[in-house]
Enzyme design. Structure first.
Site, PDB file in Angstrom:
ATOM      1  N   TYR A 104     -50.604  13.381  30.090  1.00  0.00           N
ATOM      2  CA  TYR A 104     -49.429  13.687  30.587  1.00  0.00           C
ATOM      3  C   TYR A 104     -49.372  15.317  31.312  1.00  0.00           C
ATOM      4  O   TYR A 104     -49.868  16.132  30.397  1.00  0.00           O
ATOM      5  CB  TYR A 104     -48.505  13.368  29.502  1.00  0.00           C
ATOM      6  N   GLU A 189     -44.290  15.110  37.971  1.00  0.00           N
ATOM      7  CA  GLU A 189     -44.858  14.682  36.734  1.00  0.00           C
ATOM      8  C   GLU A 189     -46.228  13.785  37.336  1.00  0.00           C
ATOM      9  O   GLU A 189     -45.989  12.796  37.995  1.00  0.00           O
ATOM     10  CB  GLU A 189     -43.761  13.940  35.953  1.00  0.00           C
TER      11      GLU A 189
END
Length: 383
Positions: A104, A189
């Site tokens: 992530y 993201e």
């Protein structure tokens, strides 16, 4: 803010050099099949619904295919979906990759510190809200010098990257930082960022653009991806309505109480989804209209948390009961209510007569609705 669909986010990634799988957008089953037959998308491939709501994999909005015929069938099935209140109009086809690890990475704004923030976690591929706080590394970025070499090294260490994959992270972070600034983003993201062989590939893209900077980006002016169809309807009806990725609907009055309710549900293991703020409204017709709009998002359970100051608890309860009668039995869901304040005794009596669980304790009511959302055996009245 302008929320971009995955494929639009990936167009920005491609513009700044973020590695991506080979892929194409299709708006019909025939177009999806043709992309594969033309060799633009390699087989096997993944077909993903282009919607803003999360949880696509669990909701049947992501499928895999090994042949052109399977691609067509998968695209047809996904394009027929209405996912969390949003009609699927586009699918993204991408080649299926051999993934070694899912990570992530994100850059967002730390509004308290008033600086950009780099977020990294070795636990990618899941909702970041479910990851333990200790597993997320946060690094403030000074806006003038930008990402420093030592910050990128720390990010690489937090992700457990070494060798070629570790070296590949530095230019990827540089690309994200450049995109974040150049596009006036609030959030960029990648979840998951995949380790593929000795390289890194962005398998997903979430990009939110600051709409106050729209004058610098006229290309975003026609994009309406910032609101879901239900949010658009609510906006037209002047209802404060927001769709999140969870499965518990929340009805409260006042922004503070609404946000506190979301926090309490999360504390007890719940996943807040659609929430609407009644504000000072206690008109039964308006309450009924708002509740029926929430029902279209198909929550697994709904929590009504009202503090009656100006708002009268009995009129809110009346509107709720009126709305319940308009929901088909097959589409009903557990409903738990906590109402305090102005005319609360009358409101509780109205709800209980309708078979709705009404509790005065915030803790007990929150625990009850979380249990109701997690399984059919849980107690609670039903809408």
């Amino acid at each position: 803010m302008v929320k971009l669909a995955e494929w639009r986010g990936k167009e920005i990634f491609r513009k700044y050099g973020v590695p991506l799988p080979p892929g194409r957008v299709a708006r019909s089953p025939a177009e999806a099949e043709q992309w594969v037959r033309d060799g633009r998308v390699p087989l096997p491939c993944v077909i993903k619904a282009q919607v803003l709501a999360g949880g696509r994999g669990k909701g049947g909005a992501v499928r895999f295919a090994n042949t052109p015929e399977e691609v067509r069938a998968a695209a047809q099935a996904i394009l027929a979906l209405e996912f969390k209140g949003e009609r699927v109009r586009e699918v993204l086809l991408e080649g299926k990759l051999a993934i070694g690890k899912e990570l992530y990475v994100a850059i967002t704004l730390d509004r308290s510190a008033r600086v950009p923030l780099l977020l990294t976690s070795s636990q990618g591929g899941v909702e970041i809200e479910t990851v333990e706080d200790s597993a997320i590394v946060r690094q403030p970025i000074h806006p003038f010098p930008g990402l420093a070499a030592y910050e990128k090294r720390r990010a690489s260490q937090s992700l457990g990257l070494t060798g070629a994959a570790g070296k590949a992270l530095s230019p990827l972070l540089d690309a994200l930082w450049t995109a974040f600034n150049a596009e006036d983003a609030e959030l960029i993201e990648i979840n998951p960022l995949a380790v593929v062989g000795e390289g890194l590939v962005a398998l997903d893209a979430k990009v939110i653009i600051e709409d106050d900077a729209g004058f610098r980006h006229p290309g975003y002016s026609e994009i309406r991806d910032d609101r879901t169809p239900l949010e658009e309807i609510a906006r037209e009806k002047e209802i404060a309505f927001v769709q999140l990725d969870g499965d518990i609907g929340v009805i409260a009055n006042g922004a503070g109480l609404t946000m506190a309710t979301l926090d309490v549900l999360t504390e007890f293991g719940g996943h807040p989804g659609v929430f609407l703020d009644l504000g000072g409204t206690d008109d039964p017709a308006k309450v009924s209209e708002a509740f029926l709009l929430m029902a279209q998002a198909r929550p697994r359970a709904v929590f009504l948390n009202i503090f009656g100051g100006v708002t009268r608890c009995d009129t809110v309860a009346t509107g709720l009961v009126q709305a319940m009668g308009q929901i088909p039995p097959a589409e009903r869901f557990p409903l738990v209510a906590r109402i305090r304040g102005n005319n609360e005794v009358e409101g509780i009596e109205i709800l209980r007569r309708a078979g709705i669980t009404a509790l005065s304790s915030l803790k007990e009511s929150a625990q009850s609705v979380v249990a109701a959302a997690q399984g059919p055996a849980a107690a609670g009245g039903h809408a």
